[in-house]
Scaffold this active site. Sequence first.
Site, short mmCIF file in Angstrom:
data_model
loop_
_atom_site.label_atom_id
_atom_site.label_comp_id
_atom_site.label_asym_id
_atom_site.label_seq_id
_atom_site.Cartn_x
_atom_site.Cartn_y
_atom_site.Cartn_z
N MET A 30 0.84 -1.19 0.00
CA MET A 30 0.00 0.00 0.00
C MET A 30 0.89 1.25 0.00
O MET A 30 0.46 2.34 0.38
CB MET A 30 -0.93 0.00 1.21
CG MET A 30 -1.90 -1.19 1.20
SD MET A 30 -3.41 -0.93 2.12
CE MET A 30 -2.79 -0.63 3.75
N GLY A 31 2.15 1.09 -0.41
CA GLY A 31 3.05 2.23 -0.50
C GLY A 31 3.60 2.65 0.85
O GLY A 31 3.59 1.87 1.80
N ASN A 32 4.11 3.91 0.92
CA ASN A 32 4.82 4.39 2.09
C ASN A 32 5.90 3.37 2.48
O ASN A 32 5.96 2.87 3.60
CB ASN A 32 3.86 4.67 3.26
CG ASN A 32 4.55 5.49 4.35
OD1 ASN A 32 4.52 5.12 5.52
ND2 ASN A 32 5.19 6.56 3.99
N HIS A 34 9.13 1.13 3.31
CA HIS A 34 10.21 1.18 4.29
C HIS A 34 11.10 -0.05 4.08
O HIS A 34 10.89 -0.82 3.12
CB HIS A 34 9.64 1.24 5.72
CG HIS A 34 8.61 0.19 6.01
ND1 HIS A 34 8.91 -1.14 6.06
CD2 HIS A 34 7.27 0.28 6.24
CE1 HIS A 34 7.81 -1.83 6.35
NE2 HIS A 34 6.81 -0.99 6.44
N HIS A 37 9.53 -3.44 3.20
CA HIS A 37 9.10 -3.63 1.81
C HIS A 37 10.31 -3.90 0.90
O HIS A 37 10.25 -4.75 0.01
CB HIS A 37 8.37 -2.39 1.30
CG HIS A 37 7.09 -2.08 2.00
ND1 HIS A 37 6.95 -0.98 2.83
CD2 HIS A 37 5.89 -2.71 1.99
CE1 HIS A 37 5.72 -0.95 3.31
NE2 HIS A 37 5.05 -1.98 2.82
N GLN A 155 -2.74 -11.91 8.45
CA GLN A 155 -2.97 -11.63 7.03
C GLN A 155 -2.32 -12.71 6.15
O GLN A 155 -2.91 -13.19 5.18
CB GLN A 155 -2.39 -10.25 6.68
CG GLN A 155 -2.31 -9.98 5.18
CD GLN A 155 -1.88 -8.57 4.88
OE1 GLN A 155 -2.68 -7.65 4.96
NE2 GLN A 155 -0.62 -8.37 4.49
N SER A 187 6.96 -0.53 10.14
CA SER A 187 5.57 -0.45 9.72
C SER A 187 5.29 0.97 9.23
O SER A 187 5.84 1.94 9.77
CB SER A 187 4.65 -0.75 10.92
OG SER A 187 3.34 -0.30 10.64
N SER A 188 4.43 1.07 8.23
CA SER A 188 4.05 2.40 7.74
C SER A 188 3.38 3.20 8.85
O SER A 188 3.47 4.43 8.88
CB SER A 188 3.09 2.26 6.55
OG SER A 188 3.74 1.56 5.52
O1 PAF Z 1 -0.04 -5.64 3.86
C1 PAF Z 1 -0.45 -4.76 3.08
O2 PAF Z 1 0.25 -3.79 2.77
C2 PAF Z 1 -1.84 -4.89 2.48
O3 PAF Z 1 -2.72 -5.45 3.38
C3 PAF Z 1 -1.84 -5.67 1.14
C4 PAF Z 1 -1.37 -7.10 1.33
C5 PAF Z 1 -0.94 -4.97 0.14
C6 PAF Z 1 -3.27 -5.71 0.58
O4 PAF Z 1 -3.77 -4.44 0.37
#
Ligand code: PAF
Length: 283
Positions: A30-32, A34, A37, A155, A187-188
């Site tokens: 979802m961007g932002n 760090h 990612h 998740q 974390s964002s």
């Molecule tokens: O973990 C996340 O950033 C989000 O939940 C994901 C997996 C990209 C789904 O929108």
Amino acid sequence: MDSVNSIKELHQRIAVWRAAGESVALVPTMGNLHAGHLELVKQAQQRADRVIVSIFINPMQFGVGEDFDSYPRTLEQDAAQLQAVKTDLLFIPPVQEVYPRGQAAQTVVSVPVLSDMLCGASRPGHFSGVATVVCKLLNMAQPDLALFGTKDYQQLLVIRQMVADLCIPVEIIGIPTVREGDGLARSSRNGYLTAEERSLAPALYRTLCETSAAIAEGNSDYRVLESEAIQMLEAAGFRPDYYSIRNAADLSEPEGETESLVIVAAAYLGRARLIDNLVVDKC
Ligand code: PAF
């Protein structure tokens, strides 16, 4: 680095790679971005010829009153970071590309049981929003593999179950949490912390480590360990949402002695809702 907004352009880029016999990995975000990612991108590059990163702040996984509107949107910096680590393709679909008939008319993927507990109990509908968008992104890109951080432990299990139940031909890879030097999981949402809250935040990971050490020493009075941990978090300035010792495979309540366990926690510090976990192998 190439960047596309539509599914059609995404397919065109991937078709060229597939024609050359190349494998493809997807890192949904979802961007932002760090260090966590960027670690996913690095791990993806070690496993596939081509790496796509998607950036889509998915409205469907935010509840009423949650931080969808204020979620940090840092596309320029994100693109620069991805370019620096040689990402092959950035996919940034607008909301109409992902939900062309609107969210209310969207077919929804829901993963029962797993989605209803812990974060799912506090954030109703969150995991069907996650499962739906991840299902769609997997179908759009049809990657060989997709990578997710294990910080979002629940998740990851929801996504694994969805992929298994719907027979989606992709390998789901969980990558260990990247932490700051003092233990705080990257974390964002750490960006919401004030300087004072940031100094208190590592107490969450410290508490997980203490619970884990107690279990490793043979303490199996999980309810007592959970309530002690909640008291420690409250004393450190948190408002705990949950703190729970669960079966690592499916997040069920532990029974018996031989299971692999995970300690999962969510707690508010100011306006930030922080989540973290630690797997404890008792065997
Ligand atoms: O973990 C996340 O950033 C989000 O939940 C994901 C997996 C990209 C789904 O929108």
